[in-house]
Each structure stands twice: as structure tokens, then as C-alpha cells.
Design a protein around this motif. Structure first.
Motif, short mmCIF file in Angstrom:
data_model
loop_
_atom_site.label_atom_id
_atom_site.label_comp_id
_atom_site.label_asym_id
_atom_site.label_seq_id
_atom_site.Cartn_x
_atom_site.Cartn_y
_atom_site.Cartn_z
N LEU A 32 0.83 -1.21 0.00
CA LEU A 32 0.00 0.00 0.00
C LEU A 32 0.86 1.26 0.00
O LEU A 32 0.54 2.26 -0.64
CB LEU A 32 -0.94 0.00 1.20
N GLN A 33 1.99 1.21 0.71
CA GLN A 33 2.91 2.35 0.73
C GLN A 33 3.49 2.60 -0.67
O GLN A 33 3.72 3.75 -1.07
CB GLN A 33 4.03 2.08 1.73
N ALA A 34 3.75 1.51 -1.41
CA ALA A 34 4.25 1.65 -2.78
C ALA A 34 3.19 2.29 -3.68
O ALA A 34 3.51 3.03 -4.61
CB ALA A 34 4.67 0.30 -3.33
N LEU A 35 1.92 2.00 -3.39
CA LEU A 35 0.83 2.59 -4.17
C LEU A 35 0.53 4.02 -3.75
O LEU A 35 0.11 4.84 -4.58
CB LEU A 35 -0.44 1.73 -4.01
N TYR A 36 0.73 4.31 -2.46
CA TYR A 36 0.44 5.65 -1.91
C TYR A 36 1.68 6.11 -1.15
O TYR A 36 1.86 5.79 0.03
CB TYR A 36 -0.80 5.59 -1.01
#
Length: 414
Positions: A32-36
Motif C-alpha cells: 500500500l505504501q508503494a501505491l500511496y
């Protein structure tokens, strides 16, 4: 590195151990951190699996060619989650590979689901198994159907990329669902950052995320890692206490069922602020046979089986079909190693049955099969007899400081 554990006892009855963040939560949040990119994680896991996933995601985001090769070694969660992540990275081409064992672990169900959503993925060697080539693109479909009794990691991989899909995602699961707590963990983490989700009957819906509403998330410590301490307390003298941090009473992790399960072994759990206190209490009502359905928490099956053996109890554990495709075939591995120790044990494709043992054979060398949980599950038996753990360094996959933490409470090594 083979580790010889001499017969030990807990020297410090008031020990406190700090356990790293949950690998399961961390790996979901890393994706999720990679996406956001403005999402910040605290108390993230320092396990090999999480480090591998973090390294791949960092390298992928560096300015480089549009074609990259990534080796995730033994990290099964990373293989599943990254397959879905790379499938939506438009214009990028990636080959995902792993260890020889990883090349034996199936990925076809996830690949087929992603293809149904519009992904372009092909097999580089054996059909249905890594390595795989992924050409990232905009996925144009938003509904997919999967068997319900598969590893929850396949399902979670799809759910984690769903907020980035133009129409979100609707997943229909056919049959009886396996590992519901892990699916609910994924949905809860999505909710925490602002994603709207629904899970009714066998249909899961995830909406596209419009606004990130939480920039900092603290990862709860790993209940799977806590399981070995539950086993240690269960096999210790009455009055033994060990404090573990940091844990939540309303945990997202399915393995938090340890609190209830280990009451059978005389282990009481007290929540104190962000810690749990494990206490061995007198228990005159030990069941003759421990019977458990572990379909929602299969990762603690090895720990429980060894605890039963060390306690002289019988057990019948079911719901274990996903253990056949882990780092090793964990059911066969348990049968082989417990038999060497003197157990009478039988396994099927989804169950394990253990008879009470009259004695535990000493100085047995436990093969770990490149499986971190085999090493850590058997270590508590050193409270009963000397034991050898082969390739002990394998614990770094999920709990790198495990052996140091055992020394802190009194375990002895030669």
C-alpha cells in the motif's frame, strides 16, 4: 549453522521480550505504501520476507530500464503480493523468480484471476509456477471469481491493488472460505487508510480510493512469533511469566487465537497497556486430547503440535491443507521430525493426529527444511531434553532475533 540446545530452564521469571511488527501486516502495508507514497509505517517487521519485499519495491521505483528481474528467494507472500502489484504498473516489464522451492509453489490461481481482470502474465519455465513475466497495464475488468479454499494470500493480493483500479474490485469466492482472519486483516488495513470495503456472504467489494485519510500506521507485533513464547511458557514450571510487546487486545491477526488455545496448556494471557503477560498457572483440567480446527490460523499448527508432544498430550488438528505448499510440506516435515523424537503421529492432506508420548528422545537433530517455523516450533523442547536445530539461521525469515531472545530468558547453547 547447526545449534545445539542443552536442557534449559527459564532463569528470569519476569522476562520481557520485544517482538518485531507483524510480517503479515507489514507486507500488506508495504504494498500500500508503494501505491500511496505518503503512507508512513512504524514498528515494521525486520523479517527477511519484509526486507526482500521492501528492497524489490525500492529498486523498482528507481530510474532504470522498463525491464527488470527480481529474485524474492523464499518469500512466498512477496511473490503473491508483488505479482498483483506489478500487473498494474503500466508500461513496465518485470520477471519475478525465487528459490528452487519457490519454483515449486503454485501461482496459477492468482495469475488466472489477474488475467481475467486484463493482466498480461506468462510463465517463463513450468506452467502454473514461477518464474513469471509480467507486463504492467491498466486492468479494465472489475469482477473476478476464485475458489474459496485457496491461500488467503491470493485473495489479499487482489484486494490490495483494488483501490487503484478505476472501478474498484468485486471478488466472488466459491465454496468454504479458508483463513478468513487474513482476508479481514487486509480489509481492515484498507479501511484504515480510507478505502471503503464490504464482505457479505462470499462476495468482497473494494472501492477505488479517492483520498488517503491516514498517513501514519503503527504495525502490531507478530502473533505468529508470539506463539513460540506461548509454547515456552506452556512447557515451563508453574509461575513462569514472560511479557511480550507490542500487542492489541482487538488484533487484526488470526493467530491471536493463541490466547484461547493456550488456556488448554495452562497459559494465562493478561493485556497490560500495549503488552501481553504470559503466565504458567496450575491447570488440573488438562484435556486428554487437544482438538482444534486451524483453518483460520494454520501458521501456528507446528507450534501447537510440538507443545502437545512436549506436554505429553494427544492432539487432532484439522484445517491444515495449506501447509502442503508452504516453505516445505509442513505436515510431512512434522511427521518425520516428531517421529525421530519418539512421537506416534499420522497426517493426511489436511490433518495431524498425535498420540501421547511416554518419553522424548534426547539429542535428536531436527531438520528444518529451509522453514523458519520448523526451527522455532521445535526449540522450546530444550526445556525438556537437549536438542539440535539444523540450519538455525533460517529463523531470519520472520524472527531474526529469536535465538538471542531465547538466551535472554535462560536457554543454553553449546
Amino acid at each position: 549453522m547447526n545449534l545445539y540446545l542443552t536442557k534449559s530452564e527459564i532463569k528470569n521469571p519476569k522476562s520481557k521480550i520485544n517482538i518485531t511488527g507483524s510480517k503479515s501486516e507489514t507486507n500488506r502495508l508495504l504494498l500500500l505504501q508503494a501505491l500511496y507514497s505518503n503512507l508512513v509505517l512504524e514498528n515494521a517487521s525486520n523479517s527477511d520476507d519484509s526486507e526482500v519485499m521492501l528492497e524489490v519495491l525500492k529498486n523498482f521505483q528507481l530510474p532504470t530500464s522498463n525491464s527488470q528481474l527480481f529474485d524474492i528467494h523464499h518469500a512466498g507472500t512477496a511473490m503473491r503480493f508483488l505479482t498483483a502489484y506489478f500487473a498494474i504498473q503500466e508500461g513496465k516489464e518485470v520477471v519475478l523468480t525465487g528459490s528452487s522451492r519457490m519454483k515449486e509453489r503454485p501461482i496459477q490461481i492468482l495469475v488466472t484471476a489477474l488475467k481475467a481482470l486484463g493482466a498480461t502474465i506468462s510463465y517463463e519455465e513450468k506452467e502454473g509456477f514461477p518464474p513469471i513475466k509480467i507486463i504492467g497495464k491498466n486492468l479494465n475488468q472489475f469482477k473476478v471469481t476464485l475458489p474459496a479454499n485457496i491461500s488467503s494470500q491470493y485473495i489479499s493480493a487482489l484486494l490490495l491493488i483494488a483501490p487503484k483500479l478505476e472501478q474498484g474490485l468485486e471478488v466472488t469466492l466459491e465454496g468454504e472460505i479458508t483463513s478468513i482472519p487474513y482476508i479481514k486483516m487486509t480489509l481492515a488495513l484498507l479501511n484504515e487508510i480510507g478505502v471503503q470495503t464490504a464482505f457479505e456472504s462470499n462476495v468482497i467489494k473494494v472501492d477505488k480510493l479517492k483520498t488517503l485519510n491516514s498517513n501514519v500506521i503503527t504495525v502490531e507485533s507478530d502473533w505468529s512469533s508470539a506463539s513460540y513464547w506461548y509454547s515456552i511458557v506452556a512447557l515451563s514450571e508453574i509461575g513462569t511469566e514472560i511479557k511480550l510487546s507490542s500487542f492489541k487486545e482487538n488484533s487484526l491477526q488470526g493467530d491471536a487465537v493463541l490466547v484461547e488455545i493456550y488456556k488448554h496448556f495452562g497459559v494465562a494471557t493478561t493485556f497490560e497497556n500495549s503488552s501481553i503477560l504470559l503466565t504458567k498457572i496450575e491447570n488440573s483440567n488438562l484435556p486428554v486430547t487437544i482438538e482444534l480446527d486451524l483453518k483460520n490460523a494454520p501458521d501456528i499448527a507446528q507450534t501447537i503440535a510440538v507443545t502437545c508432544f512436549g506436554s505429553g498430550l494427544a492432539c487432532h488438528l484439522t484445517g491444515l491443507h495449506t501447509l502442503k505448499i508452504k516453505e516445505t510440506d509442513r505436515l510431512e516435515a512434522l511427521k518425520t521430525e516428531l517421529t525421530k523424537l519418539g512421537a506416534i503421529i499420522s497426517v493426511t492432506n489436511d490433518s495431524l493426529t498425535l498420540q501421547p508420548a511416554e518419553k522424548i528422545n534426547e539429542n535428536v537433530s531436527i531438520v528444518t527444511y529451509q522453514d523458519h517455523r520448523m526451527a522455532m516450533a521445535f526449540a522450546p523442547l530444550a526445556l525438556k531434553v537437549p536438542i539440535v536445530i539444523e540450519n538455525a539461521e533460517v529463523v531470519s525469515k520472520s524472527y531474526p532475533t529469536f535465538w538471542e531472545d531465547l538466551k535472554c530468558v535462560g536457554f543454553l547453547f553449546d
